[in-house]
Design an enzyme around this catalytic site. Structure first.
Site, PDB file in Angstrom:
ATOM      1  N   SER A  95      -1.710   2.955  -1.735  1.00 11.96           N
ATOM      2  CA  SER A  95      -2.073   1.543  -1.673  1.00 11.96           C
ATOM      3  C   SER A  95      -3.325   1.255  -2.507  1.00 11.96           C
ATOM      4  CB  SER A  95      -2.242   1.133  -0.206  1.00 11.96           C
ATOM      5  OG  SER A  95      -2.150  -0.259  -0.047  1.00 11.96           O
ATOM      6  N   ASP A 195       8.671  -1.138   3.279  1.00 10.72           N
ATOM      7  CA  ASP A 195       7.256  -1.446   3.069  1.00 10.72           C
ATOM      8  C   ASP A 195       7.064  -2.967   3.078  1.00 10.72           C
ATOM      9  OD1 ASP A 195       4.647  -1.766   2.139  1.00 10.72           O
ATOM     10  OD2 ASP A 195       4.800  -0.139   0.690  1.00 10.72           O
ATOM     11  N   HIS A 222       5.042   1.553   4.830  1.00 14.20           N
ATOM     12  CA  HIS A 222       4.013   1.588   3.805  1.00 14.20           C
ATOM     13  C   HIS A 222       3.292   2.931   3.693  1.00 14.20           C
ATOM     14  CE1 HIS A 222       1.095  -0.048   1.031  1.00 14.20           C
ATOM     15  NE2 HIS A 222       0.095   0.192   1.855  1.00 14.20           N
TER      16      HIS A 222
END
Length: 249
Positions: A95, A195, A222
């Site tokens: 991320s 996600d 995610h």
């Protein structure tokens, strides 16, 4: 119950080093399973902790964390590993960490390859990230057992500060995305099909931009490094690294 604060980790095993960069509301703990797996597989693994993270105050992230500070920490991670005698470097990120892992692969000559998990590259907005950070803040303040008035005050401050904070990250992300077409090193892309934090369709767009991309989808959410896809992700990352080693042998 005593709560042990998260901290960076360094798992030493040989001169091939993998830097693992965590997410916006995460810590190196989210990279620990992958780090141990890589160590068992013949790689050293190092996960720094981004500025502002690892405390029980979400506002620390908004007040202390900046793209410039986090990028400096990537340089410091390379310097640390050089000081430990490491000679080969790879960088992977989850991320937020994916942004700086990509920048490292693009810009640092010492970095041979790297990759991303749940990457926000090519995302038009960060509204899901904004919402998730506010939920994260609420949960942390609940754990801190703050009274309602103090919690409201802190959440109002989060709401005031988060937009310019995320805007700075978006500017950085756009610049890094613009350079993808020039990325000529092996680049791993891991994306969960469930996600809901980032636009999962953009993983394919990124893969099409990078000449040596290795795209993998997982039926998971995610945080691929710790959810039920983590074992397959670990295996795929190791296979990616071993192919590079074989090509360079």
């Amino acid at each position: 119950m005593k709560i042990i604060a998260p901290k960076p980790f360094y798992f030493d095993n040989g001169n091939r080093a993998v830097i693992l960069l965590h997410s916006l509301s995460g810590t190196p703990n989210d990279m620990r399973l992958l780090g141990r797996y890589l160590q068992r597989s013949g790689y050293s693994a190092y996960a720094p902790m981004f500025a502002g993270h690892g405390t029980r105050e979400p506002l620390d992230i908004l007040n202390q964390g900046t793209p410039a500070a986090w990028w400096q920490q990537v340089h410091e991670a390379i310097d640390f590993l050089k000081g430990q005698g490491k000679t080969e470097f790879y960088v992977f990120g989850l991320s937020l960490g994916a942004i700086f892992a990509t920048k490292a692969v693009e810009e640092l000559p010492e970095v041979s390859a790297g990759g991303v998990f749940g990457s926000p590259l090519y995302n038009r907005d960060f509204k899901n990230i904004r919402s998730a950070f506010k939920v994260y803040a609420q949960k942390v303040y609940a754990l801190n057992e703050l009274d309602d008035k103090k919690t409201r005050e802190k959440l109002e401050e989060v709401d005031q500060k988060i937009d310019p904070f995320l805007q700075a990250i978006q500017v950085e992300t756009s610049q890094i995305t613009d350079n993808l077409k020039n990325l000529a090193k092996p680049y791993f892309i891991g994306q969960g099909t469930f996600d809901d934090m980032v636009d999962q369709t953009k993983a394919k767009t990124v893969a099409s931009e990078v000449s040596q991309s290795d795209l993998h989808y997982y039926e998971a959410g995610h945080v691929l490094t710790i959810n039920h896809a983590h074992k397959q992700l670990q295996s795929d990352v190791l296979n990616f690294l071993e192919k590079i080693e074989e090509a360079n042998a």
